[in-house]
Design an enzyme around this catalytic site. Structure first.
Site, PDB file in Angstrom:
ATOM      1  CB  ILE A 160      20.642  29.638  16.793  1.00 14.12           C
ATOM      2  CG1 ILE A 160      21.027  29.033  15.910  1.00 14.12           C
ATOM      3  CG2 ILE A 160      20.760  30.867  16.039  1.00 14.12           C
ATOM      4  CD1 ILE A 160      22.953  28.388  16.399  1.00 14.12           C
ATOM      5  N   GLY A 340       8.777  21.179  49.465  1.00 10.46           N
ATOM      6  CA  GLY A 340       8.177  19.429  49.600  1.00 10.46           C
ATOM      7  C   GLY A 340       7.641  20.207  48.063  1.00 10.46           C
ATOM      8  CD  GLU A 364      25.926  32.254  25.988  1.00 12.18           C
ATOM      9  OE1 GLU A 364      27.049  33.232  26.107  1.00 12.18           O
ATOM     10  OE2 GLU A 364      24.722  32.770  24.850  1.00 12.18           O
TER      11      GLU A 364
END
Ligand SMILES: Cc1cc2nc3c(=O)[nH]c(=O)nc-3n(C[C@H](O)[C@H](O)[C@H](O)COP(=O)(O)OP(=O)(O)OC[C@H]3O[C@@H](n4cnc5c(N)ncnc54)[C@H](O)[C@@H]3O)c2cc1C
Length: 390
Positions: A160, A340, A364
């Protein structure tokens, strides 16, 4: 067909960009240092201070109705602003916002939860996911049993966001097993932390961290039911639906900024006596990134436009979320490759973005869940191939 922004859209977008560039980006180095010490990049009071500053620029409550002091902006404008916010990795968002489903609150709850959240005096979190129910959200088990005028909540929520900091949680619980989750057997409750739920921090590869919320005989008065009894799952889906075009809007900002850095690096870094940008291998990475970024932009804006038309945005938003989240992962990966070894260091924010954007493919609604929605809409004939232009 007109792909340009209106003067108003451009002006608001540009002001948001100015604010992010002048007020938030200068905090980036300090935020990086703090995060390396496992502290938040911005603490609660600094965030509030910045939000108040933004309010003076006119940015307050992007999605909040005017009667609550907000801007009530169309979704397209919200999307454009979220893209600007995405350009900085400082965990900033404009203030004056509350979870969309808090507007289902009754008058008394609005005073107690909605308005203090809009004002930034209280922090909310939203909890539907459980250890045994993520993608399959209809499998939730956290139960609420009626006891006189109260409800007793038992169970666990997990992953959460804001769960460690929140003053209260909007939690979806099973109130009627017989009816089932999709049949009206769930209810949303507004539960203050003082009522007895506790949170446990979860370490992740990102900054900050979500929490598990533990409900052990937490007693909640019936006046804290959000919406109607039986409406919990429906409200949960509404909460999730909101983010499906805003998450990729944010991703777009990350992709734009990081690709800009890669172009600058390709134009300055030299190997074998010439700029790395003169090599086709680097040019192709830049070209592919630009094409994907642009494709995502129009999927996202179309999803937001669908919201503004008052039409069901589910299909368009799923396409935007799926493609936008994948796009930003591809782009940041290429940006790191172009830099790089430097890209891999903590001197630059690229490794941070790399870790941050991976989440966008998971929360979600995972990539796979978006694909499920998109394909099911087509297979069942809810949507035509070609959408609005079909
Ligand atoms: C940092 C973070 C913050 C979060 N914030 C919140 C929050 O604030 N509130 C909240 O309620 N939740 C939150 N979540 C939970 C998040 O929404 C879930 O993690 C997500 O929905 C996936 O659920 P899961 O992790 O249980 O994965 P699972 O559902 O177990 O899936 C595992 C894998 O299997 C795939 N899969 C599952 N079913 C199918 C299928 N039928 N077909 C094909 N593939 C399938 C998935 O796509 C995934 O790849 C957060 C998660 C994270 C990591």
């Amino acid at each position: 067909m007109d792909f340009s922004l209106t003067d108003e859209e451009r002006a608001i977008r540009d002001t948001a960009r100015q604010f992010i560039t002048r007020e938030v980006m200068p905090l980036e180095q300090e935020a990086l240092l703090r995060e390396r010490r496992h502290e938040p990049g911005l603490d609660r009071s600094e965030l509030r201070e910045l939000q108040q500053k933004a309010k003076k620029f006119g940015f307050w409550g992007l999605s909040t109705p005017e009667e609550y002091g907000g801007m009530d902006l169309p979704a397209v404008l919200q999307s454009l602003i979220w893209t600007e916010v995405g350009r900085t990795f400082v965990q900033f968002k404009f203030g004056g916002e509350a979870d969309n489903i808090l507007y289902y609150a009754n008058e008394q709850q609005k005073q107690e939860f909605l308005i203090p959240t809009i004002e930034g005096d209280r922090i909310s979190c939203f909890a539907i996911t459980e250890p045994g129910a993520g993608s399959d959200a209809a499998n939730i088990k956290l139960s609420a049993r009626q006891d006189g005028d109260d409800w007793i909540l038992n169970g666990e929520k997990t992953f959460i966001t804001n769960g460690n900091d929140a003053d209260f949680v909007i939690v979806v619980a099973v109130t009627d097993k017989e009816k089932g989750v999709r049949g009206g057997g769930t209810t949303a409750f507004l539960v203050d932390r003082e009522m007895g739920w506790r949170s446990e921090f979860i370490q992740t590869m990102g900054e900050g961290g979500p929490a598990s919320l533990i409900f052990d005989d937490v007693r909640v008065p019936a006046r804290n039911i959000l919406g109607e009894i039986g409406q919990g799952f429906e409200l949960g889906m509404k909460w999730i639906g909101k983010g499906r075009y805003l998450i990729p809007s944010n991703a777009l900002g990350i992709a734009e900024r990081s690709l800009g850095m890669a172009i600058e690096y390709a134009n300055t870094r030299e190997t074998f006596g010439r700029k790395i940008g003169e090599n086709q291998a680097i040019q192709w990475m830049i070209a592919d990134s630009e094409v994907e970024l642009e494709a995502a932009r129009w999927l996202i804006l179309r999803a937001a436009w669908t919201v503004d038309q008052g039409e069901d945005p589910r299909h368009a938003s799923s396409m935007a979320k799926l493609y936008g989240a994948q796009m930003v992962n591809n782009v940041v990966d290429r940006v790191m490759q172009i830099h790089g070894g430097m890209g891999y260091t903590r001197e630059l924010p690229i490794e941070r973005w790399y870790r941050q954007v991976r989440l966008m493919r998971i929360y979600e609604g995972t990539d796979e869940m978006q694909r499920l929605i998109i394909s099911r809409d087509l297979l069942r004939g809810y949507t035509k191939i070609g959408g609005h232009l079909a």
